[in-house]
Motif scaffolding. Structure first.
Motif, PDB file in Angstrom:
ATOM      1  N   GLY A  46      36.537  45.826  54.549  1.00  0.00           N
ATOM      2  CA  GLY A  46      36.982  45.616  53.109  1.00  0.00           C
ATOM      3  C   GLY A  46      38.113  44.410  52.965  1.00  0.00           C
ATOM      4  N   ASN A  47      38.423  44.154  51.780  1.00  0.00           N
ATOM      5  CA  ASN A  47      39.552  43.302  51.696  1.00  0.00           C
ATOM      6  C   ASN A  47      40.950  43.868  51.298  1.00  0.00           C
ATOM      7  OD1 ASN A  47      37.677  41.051  51.778  1.00  0.00           O
ATOM      8  ND2 ASN A  47      37.024  41.420  49.561  1.00  0.00           N
ATOM      9  N   GLY A  48      42.051  43.343  51.429  1.00  0.00           N
ATOM     10  CA  GLY A  48      43.270  43.829  51.128  1.00  0.00           C
ATOM     11  C   GLY A  48      44.148  43.014  50.491  1.00  0.00           C
ATOM     12  N   ALA A  49      45.472  43.498  50.319  1.00  0.00           N
ATOM     13  CA  ALA A  49      46.448  42.646  49.768  1.00  0.00           C
ATOM     14  C   ALA A  49      48.008  43.053  50.231  1.00  0.00           C
ATOM     15  CB  ALA A  49      46.537  43.207  48.265  1.00  0.00           C
ATOM     16  N   ALA A  50      48.672  42.083  50.281  1.00  0.00           N
ATOM     17  CA  ALA A  50      49.968  42.284  50.796  1.00  0.00           C
ATOM     18  C   ALA A  50      51.139  41.734  49.999  1.00  0.00           C
ATOM     19  CB  ALA A  50      50.150  41.584  52.328  1.00  0.00           C
ATOM     20  N   ILE A  51      52.306  42.096  50.069  1.00  0.00           N
ATOM     21  CA  ILE A  51      53.275  41.614  49.031  1.00  0.00           C
ATOM     22  C   ILE A  51      54.676  41.333  50.045  1.00  0.00           C
ATOM     23  CG2 ILE A  51      53.895  43.984  48.427  1.00  0.00           C
ATOM     24  CD1 ILE A  51      54.629  42.516  45.693  1.00  0.00           C
ATOM     25  N   LEU A  52      55.372  40.401  49.823  1.00  0.00           N
ATOM     26  CA  LEU A  52      56.680  40.108  50.241  1.00  0.00           C
ATOM     27  C   LEU A  52      57.600  40.675  49.083  1.00  0.00           C
ATOM     28  CD1 LEU A  52      58.938  39.531  52.259  1.00  0.00           C
ATOM     29  CD2 LEU A  52      58.630  37.246  51.355  1.00  0.00           C
ATOM     30  N   LEU A  53      58.581  41.821  49.197  1.00  0.00           N
ATOM     31  CA  LEU A  53      59.441  42.129  48.296  1.00  0.00           C
ATOM     32  C   LEU A  53      60.735  41.358  48.738  1.00  0.00           C
ATOM     33  CD1 LEU A  53      59.050  45.978  48.248  1.00  0.00           C
ATOM     34  CD2 LEU A  53      58.157  44.313  46.740  1.00  0.00           C
ATOM     35  N   TYR A 131      44.717  38.965  49.915  1.00  0.00           N
ATOM     36  CA  TYR A 131      45.489  38.530  48.912  1.00  0.00           C
ATOM     37  C   TYR A 131      47.008  38.595  49.218  1.00  0.00           C
ATOM     38  CZ  TYR A 131      40.848  38.763  46.930  1.00  0.00           C
ATOM     39  OH  TYR A 131      39.476  38.700  46.860  1.00  0.00           O
ATOM     40  N   LEU A 132      47.660  37.417  48.866  1.00  0.00           N
ATOM     41  CA  LEU A 132      49.184  37.679  49.221  1.00  0.00           C
ATOM     42  C   LEU A 132      50.118  37.286  47.975  1.00  0.00           C
ATOM     43  CD1 LEU A 132      48.785  35.661  52.700  1.00  0.00           C
ATOM     44  CD2 LEU A 132      49.282  37.926  52.315  1.00  0.00           C
ATOM     45  N   PHE A 133      51.046  38.305  47.919  1.00  0.00           N
ATOM     46  CA  PHE A 133      51.880  38.273  46.623  1.00  0.00           C
ATOM     47  C   PHE A 133      53.311  38.165  47.119  1.00  0.00           C
ATOM     48  CE2 PHE A 133      47.941  40.203  45.442  1.00  0.00           C
ATOM     49  CZ  PHE A 133      47.788  40.071  43.962  1.00  0.00           C
ATOM     50  N   VAL A 134      54.251  37.985  46.130  1.00  0.00           N
ATOM     51  CA  VAL A 134      55.479  38.121  46.167  1.00  0.00           C
ATOM     52  C   VAL A 134      56.123  38.810  45.037  1.00  0.00           C
ATOM     53  CG1 VAL A 134      56.002  36.083  47.537  1.00  0.00           C
ATOM     54  CG2 VAL A 134      55.964  35.947  45.073  1.00  0.00           C
ATOM     55  N   GLY A 135      57.022  39.631  45.239  1.00  0.00           N
ATOM     56  CA  GLY A 135      57.528  40.401  43.955  1.00  0.00           C
ATOM     57  C   GLY A 135      58.990  40.641  44.399  1.00  0.00           C
ATOM     58  N   LEU A 183      54.345  34.715  54.437  1.00  0.00           N
ATOM     59  CA  LEU A 183      54.832  35.375  53.133  1.00  0.00           C
ATOM     60  C   LEU A 183      56.400  34.722  53.427  1.00  0.00           C
ATOM     61  CD1 LEU A 183      53.256  38.256  51.898  1.00  0.00           C
ATOM     62  CD2 LEU A 183      53.406  36.191  50.671  1.00  0.00           C
ATOM     63  N   LEU A 184      56.992  35.061  54.369  1.00  0.00           N
ATOM     64  CA  LEU A 184      58.087  34.478  54.479  1.00  0.00           C
ATOM     65  C   LEU A 184      58.516  33.177  54.549  1.00  0.00           C
ATOM     66  CD1 LEU A 184      59.495  36.926  57.473  1.00  0.00           C
ATOM     67  CD2 LEU A 184      60.367  36.724  54.989  1.00  0.00           C
ATOM     68  N   GLN A 185      57.622  32.354  55.243  1.00  0.00           N
ATOM     69  CA  GLN A 185      57.635  30.830  55.054  1.00  0.00           C
ATOM     70  C   GLN A 185      57.428  30.515  53.769  1.00  0.00           C
ATOM     71  OE1 GLN A 185      58.408  28.628  57.294  1.00  0.00           O
ATOM     72  NE2 GLN A 185      58.132  29.770  59.188  1.00  0.00           N
ATOM     73  N   HIS A 186      56.632  31.109  53.123  1.00  0.00           N
ATOM     74  CA  HIS A 186      56.570  30.892  51.429  1.00  0.00           C
ATOM     75  C   HIS A 186      57.730  30.847  50.568  1.00  0.00           C
ATOM     76  CE1 HIS A 186      54.764  30.669  47.308  1.00  0.00           C
ATOM     77  NE2 HIS A 186      55.518  31.615  47.166  1.00  0.00           N
TER      78      HIS A 186
END
Length: 193
Positions: A46-53, A131-135, A183-186
């Motif tokens: 399946g597909n996933g999502a991740a987030i850098l808080l 799918y990569l997110f930040v918040g 995400l840290l690099q972003h």
């Protein structure tokens, strides 16, 4: 657009235990015009999502630490991985998924998330899109200790780290997870922290 160099695709399920392992047999047209039969196995989880808080005022990020058996059997001495919060979509849209996973894993209830990109993490063998997110987070959003859903046997430790320390952990190899590094690099490239 369909790939005109591909035909006669046959799928065989090799395993359907934890997730699904498929074997694909197909004909692929080479640059000289001839066709060859190729076989590939693809793991479908399946597909996933991740987030850098991140907290731009405190200059911190929230990451998680948990045991990952695949890394343990491939050279990660204790099997522990430091990662951004992540999970499978399980029918949710990616933004809803990261909101739910954030609360379960870290204890922060966030509403504003920003998708930054999506990626195939291991396109030679795994079908998953992440799918990569930040918040941005702050202490007022803390609603629990986190640690993961009780029924998912995750045993997650929540880490609040100084952003510069997290970047040093990437350089030293203490953080090895690709989605976390990306995400840290972003965050660094875009001056989020």
């Amino acid at each position: 657009m369909p790939n005109k160099n591909l035909k006669d695709i046959k799928r065989e399920i090799l395993s359907d235990n934890w997730y699904t392992l498929n074997k694909y047999t197909y004909k692929y047209q080479k640059p000289d015009g001839s066709w060859e039969i190729q076989e590939r196995e693809a793991y479908d989880r399946g597909n996933g999502a991740a987030i850098l808080l991140y907290n731009s005022e405190k200059k911190t990020v929230v990451l998680t630490r948990q045991f990952r058996m695949p890394t343990y059997v491939n050279g990660n001495e204790n099997g522990m991985m430091i990662e951004v919060c992540a999970g499978l979509l399980d029918g949710d849209n990616p933004a809803d998924c990261v909101r739910k996973e954030t609360e379960e894993e870290t204890g922060y209830k966030i509403s504003n998330v920003q998708k930054v990109f999506q990626t195939y993490m291991s396109p030679g063998s795994v079908t998953e899109i992440v799918y990569l997110f930040v918040g941005e987070y702050d202490e007022s959003m803390k609603v629990s200790d986190g640690g993961g859903a009780d029924d998912e046997t995750e045993n997650i430790e929540v880490l609040e780290l100084d952003f510069n320390e997290a970047m040093k952990m990437v350089a030293s190899g203490e953080i090895k997870d690709a989605k976390t590094i990306m995400l840290l690099q972003h965050a660094k490239l875009n001056g989020l922290v």
